[in-house]
Design a protein around this motif. Structure first.
Motif, short mmCIF file in Angstrom:
data_model
loop_
_atom_site.label_atom_id
_atom_site.label_comp_id
_atom_site.label_asym_id
_atom_site.label_seq_id
_atom_site.Cartn_x
_atom_site.Cartn_y
_atom_site.Cartn_z
N TRP A 42 -53.72 52.89 42.65
CA TRP A 42 -52.85 53.71 41.83
C TRP A 42 -51.43 53.17 41.95
N LYS A 44 -47.69 54.80 41.89
CA LYS A 44 -46.87 56.01 41.85
C LYS A 44 -45.49 55.63 41.32
N LYS A 46 -41.66 56.59 40.93
CA LYS A 46 -40.70 57.47 41.57
C LYS A 46 -39.32 57.19 40.98
#
Length: 185
Positions: A42, A44, A46
């Motif tokens: 995955w 992520k 941010k």
């Protein structure tokens, strides 16, 4: 006569180089025969800062192959085990798909294979590695975000990277002793 010591594999991730292209995800899906909605990798996203000083950090995530793996401790059939190379694996012949491991993983890095009724996760492409190769997510990355290697070999690229950058695992406070290390900005 003593044999050659087994490596203790890990991955260092330089998230400052990740552009969020998801090539690691696609390579993993191809290597493991996963559907387009399944993944062991995955990214992520941010957000950092506020307008006009704003940027985005992409953090690649995968199984941390913990030395103190909560997923392994809760497995009622022993299907989750650690290989001699320190890779946390799932034996599909003994996994009953109870999902205890999914609940125990503090990083939530496991998926259920609905067709086979078992839990799956990143295996560090152990079949490739045992033949002298490198995990697909490492070799496909256009910006060379990941470094795979033996954490116990001080001369390995991964050990040098960790020593030079001070890369740290995510959530070391959990006591799981992850084998994925991050350099973050």
């Amino acid at each position: 006569m003593r044999g050659t010591p087994m490596p203790r594999y890990g991955i260092a991730i330089d998230s400052t180089k990740c552009v969020g292209c998801h090539s690691c995800r696609v390579a993993c899906q191809n290597q493991n025969g996963l559907e387009s909605n399944e993944t062991f990798n995955w990214i992520k996203n941010k957000n950092r800062g506020q307008y006009p000083s704003f940027d985005k950090e992409f953090i690649p995530l995968q199984c941390n192959h913990c030395e103190n793996a909560p997923c392994q401790r809760v497995c009622p059939t022993g299907a989750t085990y650690t290989s001699p190379e320190g890779v946390v694996l799932v034996n599909p012949k003994t996994c009953v798909g109870c999902k205890y491991c999914m609940e125990a993983c503090p990083y939530k890095m496991r998926i259920i294979d609905h067709q086979r009724g078992i839990v799956e996760k990143c295996r560090f492409c152990i079949e490739l590695v045992r033949e002298g190769g490198t995990p697909a997510c490492v070799t496909t990355c256009p910006t060379q975000v990941r470094i795979f290697g033996d954490l116990d070999d001080p001369k390995s690229d991964i050990s040098k990277f960790i020593a030079e950058t001070g890369a740290q695992p995510l959530r070391p406070d959990l006591g799981t002793i992850p084998k994925i290390f991050y350099k973050r900005s």
